[in-house]
Each structure stands twice: as C-alpha cells, then as structure tokens.
Design an enzyme around this catalytic site. Sequence first.
Site, PDB file in Angstrom:
ATOM      1  N   ALA A  63       0.835  -1.198   0.000  1.00 44.15           N
ATOM      2  CA  ALA A  63       0.000   0.000   0.000  1.00 44.15           C
ATOM      3  C   ALA A  63       0.869   1.247   0.000  1.00 44.15           C
ATOM      4  O   ALA A  63       1.910   1.294   0.655  1.00 44.15           O
ATOM      5  CB  ALA A  63      -0.913   0.015   1.232  1.00 44.15           C
ATOM      6  N   CYS A  64       0.419   2.264  -0.743  1.00 44.40           N
ATOM      7  CA  CYS A  64       1.070   3.569  -0.749  1.00 44.40           C
ATOM      8  C   CYS A  64      -0.032   4.611  -0.569  1.00 44.40           C
ATOM      9  O   CYS A  64      -1.072   4.329   0.011  1.00 44.40           O
ATOM     10  CB  CYS A  64       1.871   3.767  -2.033  1.00 44.40           C
ATOM     11  SG  CYS A  64       0.856   3.784  -3.523  1.00 44.40           S
ATOM     12  N   TYR A  65       0.186   5.818  -1.043  1.00 50.17           N
ATOM     13  CA  TYR A  65      -0.822   6.879  -0.893  1.00 50.17           C
ATOM     14  C   TYR A  65      -2.053   6.626  -1.772  1.00 50.17           C
ATOM     15  O   TYR A  65      -3.173   6.588  -1.286  1.00 50.17           O
ATOM     16  CB  TYR A  65      -0.229   8.245  -1.261  1.00 50.17           C
ATOM     17  CG  TYR A  65       0.783   8.743  -0.272  1.00 50.17           C
ATOM     18  CD1 TYR A  65       0.399   9.377   0.894  1.00 50.17           C
ATOM     19  CD2 TYR A  65       2.135   8.575  -0.519  1.00 50.17           C
ATOM     20  CE1 TYR A  65       1.335   9.836   1.799  1.00 50.17           C
ATOM     21  CE2 TYR A  65       3.086   9.031   0.381  1.00 50.17           C
ATOM     22  CZ  TYR A  65       2.680   9.660   1.543  1.00 50.17           C
ATOM     23  OH  TYR A  65       3.613  10.099   2.438  1.00 50.17           O
ATOM     24  N   PHE A  92      -3.791   3.823   0.274  1.00 48.45           N
ATOM     25  CA  PHE A  92      -4.340   3.995   1.609  1.00 48.45           C
ATOM     26  C   PHE A  92      -5.557   4.914   1.600  1.00 48.45           C
ATOM     27  O   PHE A  92      -6.490   4.714   2.367  1.00 48.45           O
ATOM     28  CB  PHE A  92      -3.281   4.536   2.583  1.00 48.45           C
ATOM     29  CG  PHE A  92      -3.854   4.783   3.945  1.00 48.45           C
ATOM     30  CD1 PHE A  92      -4.123   3.721   4.784  1.00 48.45           C
ATOM     31  CD2 PHE A  92      -4.161   6.062   4.358  1.00 48.45           C
ATOM     32  CE1 PHE A  92      -4.694   3.934   6.032  1.00 48.45           C
ATOM     33  CE2 PHE A  92      -4.728   6.290   5.604  1.00 48.45           C
ATOM     34  CZ  PHE A  92      -4.991   5.221   6.450  1.00 48.45           C
TER      35      PHE A  92
END
Length: 109
Positions: A63-65, A92
Amino acid sequence: MTEFKRISPQEAQTLREKGAVVVDIRDPQVYAELHISGAKHLDNHSIADFIRAADLDAPLIVACYHGNSSQSAAAYLVSQGFSDVYSLDGGFELWRATYPQETSKIAAE
C-alpha cells in the site's frame, strides 16, 4: 506468480482475513499518523531485513498513498522472490474511505 496483481480494497480485506501481510511504503510520519491495521512500514532502511525474515510464498499486499508507488514496490518484491504480491488500487486513501474502522495509528510515546 511472476508479476504482481492490482487489487481493490475489498479484495485486499478478504486476503487480510486469510492472513496476508500488508506493507505500507508511505513516509514514516504519515504511516505513524494512520495506516491499515496490522500493516508493517517498509522503507529503504527496513526492506532488506523484511525480505530476509519474510515467508516469500505468503500473500503480500503493498500500500502507498494512491496506488501508484505501490506498483513499483510490488514489482521489486516479486523480483526479490516473493511469489504472491498485490498492489492496493487506490492506495491507503481509498482503503481509509472504504474501511475507516480498519485503520490504526502509532501511539505517542
């Protein structure tokens, strides 16, 4: 699997319920403020230790932004021997909108 797969928050939640590991590659401060419950923070300093200790066959969700950087990280983890890697579509931010109750913060010391 020789490539990672992109998955929705709903698919990721199902995998989490089955024991998938979630890794968060966002900035440490942002991760500390709020992250997917149970997610491990990964950065350039911790990744080598994470890879050494990991079960390379366990499902792994990155997961990232917003779901962009996680694709590069997922591809890298596949190249390091992980066999079941997923990139969280929407990152996220979409996770938080979909599962606000499934987020945590690091307690201040």
